[in-house]
Enzyme design. Structure first.
Site, PDB file in Angstrom:
ATOM      1  N   GLU A 149      -9.901   9.250   5.554  1.00  0.00           N
ATOM      2  CA  GLU A 149     -10.251   7.884   5.328  1.00  0.00           C
ATOM      3  C   GLU A 149     -10.895   7.341   4.248  1.00  0.00           C
ATOM      4  O   GLU A 149     -10.773   6.652   3.474  1.00  0.00           O
ATOM      5  CB  GLU A 149     -10.341   7.065   6.892  1.00  0.00           C
ATOM      6  CG  GLU A 149      -9.519   6.867   7.507  1.00  0.00           C
ATOM      7  CD  GLU A 149      -8.428   6.297   7.102  1.00  0.00           C
ATOM      8  OE1 GLU A 149      -8.554   5.245   6.358  1.00  0.00           O
ATOM      9  OE2 GLU A 149      -7.249   6.752   7.330  1.00  0.00           O
ATOM     10  N   GLU A 197     -14.167   5.322  -0.386  1.00  0.00           N
ATOM     11  CA  GLU A 197     -15.061   4.333   0.237  1.00  0.00           C
ATOM     12  C   GLU A 197     -15.705   4.943   1.473  1.00  0.00           C
ATOM     13  O   GLU A 197     -15.288   5.393   2.414  1.00  0.00           O
ATOM     14  CB  GLU A 197     -14.157   3.433   0.866  1.00  0.00           C
ATOM     15  CG  GLU A 197     -13.499   2.290  -0.175  1.00  0.00           C
ATOM     16  CD  GLU A 197     -12.174   1.422   0.393  1.00  0.00           C
ATOM     17  OE1 GLU A 197     -12.756   0.322   0.955  1.00  0.00           O
ATOM     18  OE2 GLU A 197     -11.081   1.856   0.078  1.00  0.00           O
ATOM     19  N   GLU A 239       0.906  -1.002  -0.040  1.00  0.00           N
ATOM     20  CA  GLU A 239      -0.004   0.045   0.199  1.00  0.00           C
ATOM     21  C   GLU A 239       0.725   1.105   0.083  1.00  0.00           C
ATOM     22  O   GLU A 239       1.748   1.546   0.723  1.00  0.00           O
ATOM     23  CB  GLU A 239      -0.909   0.036   1.060  1.00  0.00           C
ATOM     24  CG  GLU A 239      -1.839  -1.066   1.411  1.00  0.00           C
ATOM     25  CD  GLU A 239      -2.625  -0.918   2.719  1.00  0.00           C
ATOM     26  OE1 GLU A 239      -2.730   0.167   3.427  1.00  0.00           O
ATOM     27  OE2 GLU A 239      -2.997  -1.883   3.209  1.00  0.00           O
ATOM     28  N   LYS A 291     -16.097   3.796   5.364  1.00  0.00           N
ATOM     29  CA  LYS A 291     -14.963   4.225   6.350  1.00  0.00           C
ATOM     30  C   LYS A 291     -15.231   5.436   7.264  1.00  0.00           C
ATOM     31  O   LYS A 291     -15.942   6.181   6.790  1.00  0.00           O
ATOM     32  CB  LYS A 291     -13.666   4.258   5.497  1.00  0.00           C
ATOM     33  CG  LYS A 291     -13.320   2.953   4.811  1.00  0.00           C
ATOM     34  CD  LYS A 291     -11.912   3.342   4.128  1.00  0.00           C
ATOM     35  CE  LYS A 291     -11.190   1.756   4.448  1.00  0.00           C
ATOM     36  NZ  LYS A 291      -9.578   2.067   4.274  1.00  0.00           N
TER      37      LYS A 291
END
Ligand SMILES: *[C@@H]1O[C@H](CO)[C@@H](O)[C@H](O)[C@H]1NC(C)=O
Ligand SMILES: *[C@@H]1O[C@H](CO)[C@@H](O)[C@H](O)[C@H]1NC(C)=O
Length: 343
Positions: free
Chosen positions: A322, A314, A262, A317
């Site tokens: 985030e 997303e 990541e 989250k």
């Protein structure tokens, strides 16, 4: 013309088409397919996006039948995670590990190239750390038994595994990670498998913007910023990766490589630290750096695989940064332009 000749010509055309498709199809970059959103595109559409943008590799945090189904025949390499919460059960039982494999990997082996099975994400140090090595051993036994040498078993760790990461030559695992990491690294060394690391210059930079320059974090410095013995660093990413190499060496392990599972930069949620422009600059430069095959100052010329975090914003989250790591919005539009990568 005889039928056989026509068939031959058609085969030839198909082969040419395939070659063109493969040449255009993929760059050797991965993107994490995080799925914590209730508005994400269908797995079939996501696979089409990977193909459209030439993203050659996917990392999935845990097996999801709909995604595995969609991946069949896609020629996208897959890094497949074992969910953190499954580690205790799989560590305790070879049968349980076998059943995980039989459900999530075996049915797809003919159509999906699994490159790594990853025993947990960022669980060292912590309550689950003790289960990582046993799960890796169980899974390796199964793969070896089946002659599946191309599928590697590893785990993914965060920079927080390091007690010290600066200067890079002084990188060291923290006291509460050391013993677990030693066991894991011995296993990886014996198998010739790399360690997966999650490396975020964004996090280091935003925690200390007084002392760390933005150019150093974004790969945009014109020359060396940090001198460390006889090595010098023009970007923070290399310094982080070399911090890991030093930490491994301190444990007597010098032959384990790394895969950056990541890295990324959020496009919103933290004022002017997170703009689409900064995120685009980081992710573009990160991918170019990976593709250059330059390695790091400590390991020049050693190819390091890299995965961007993440494919989508997303919405399930925590609010703020985030939710804003994605290269794409859930409606499949780019948050900023990174593909195609220009040289
Ligand atoms: C750089 O320093 C390291 C550690 O002191 C040493 O092992 C290495 O040989 C040096 N390399 C060069 C090119 O001087
Ligand atoms: C954000 O704004 C502050 C105050 O104007 C400035 O000092 C800082 O350099 C800016 N940071 C970035 C990353 O643009």
């Amino acid at each position: 013309m005889a039928l056989a000749e026509i068939a031959l010509i058609l085969c030839g055309l198909a082969a040419i088409n395939n070659q063109i498709a493969v040449a255009r199809a993929s760059i050797d970059i991965g993107v994490n397919y995080g799925r914590q959103g209730n508005d994400l595109p269908s797995p079939d559409n996501v696979i089409q996006m990977y193909k459209k943008y030439g993203i050659g590799k996917m990392r999935l945090f845990k097996p999801e039948p709909s995604v595995l189904q969609a991946l069949r025949g896609s020629q996208i390499d897959l890094v497949l995670g074992i969910a953190n919460e499954d580690l205790p059960n799989l560590a305790a039982s070879l049968d349980a590990t076998h059943s995980w494999f039989a459900t999530n990997v075996e049915p797809y082996l003919n159509d999906i190239q699994f490159t790594f099975i990853v025993a947990g994400n960022e669980v060292v140090p912590g309550n689950l750390a003790q289960f990582v090595l046993p799960v890796m051993q169980n899974m390796q036994n199964i793969l070896t038994g089946k002659g599946l040498a191309a599928v590697k078993v590893s785990t993914s760790v965060a920079v927080s595994t390091l007690g010290q990461s600066y200067p890079p030559s002084q990188g060291a695992f923290s006291e509460d990670s050391k013993e677990t990491m030693q066991g894991i690294l011995k296993f990886l060394a014996a198998q010739g498998t790399p360690l997966l690391i999650n490396a975020y210059p964004y996090l280091a930079y935003t925690s200390d913007p007084q002392d760390i320059s933005l150019d150093y974090a974004l790969f945009t410095a014109n020359g060396p910023i940090v001198h460390d013995g006889n090595l010098s660093y023009s970007n923070l990413f290399d310094a982080m990766v070399d911090g890991f190499f030093s930490a491994m060496e301190q444990l007597g392990i010098s032959n384990v490589g790394v895969v950056v599972s990541e890295s990324g930069w959020p496009s919103a949620g933290n004022g002017n630290f997170t703009t689409p422009e900064l995120a685009a600059t980081y992710n573009r430069n990160f991918m170019k750096h990976i593709l250059s095959g330059d390695g790091t100052p400590k390991r020049p010329g050693s190819y390091i695989e890299g995965f961007v975090f993440a494919m989508f914003n997303e919405n399930q989250k925590p609010a703020g940064v985030e939710q804003n790591w994605g290269l794409f919005y859930p409606d499949m539009q780019p948050v900023y332009q990174v593909f195609p990568l220009q040289g």
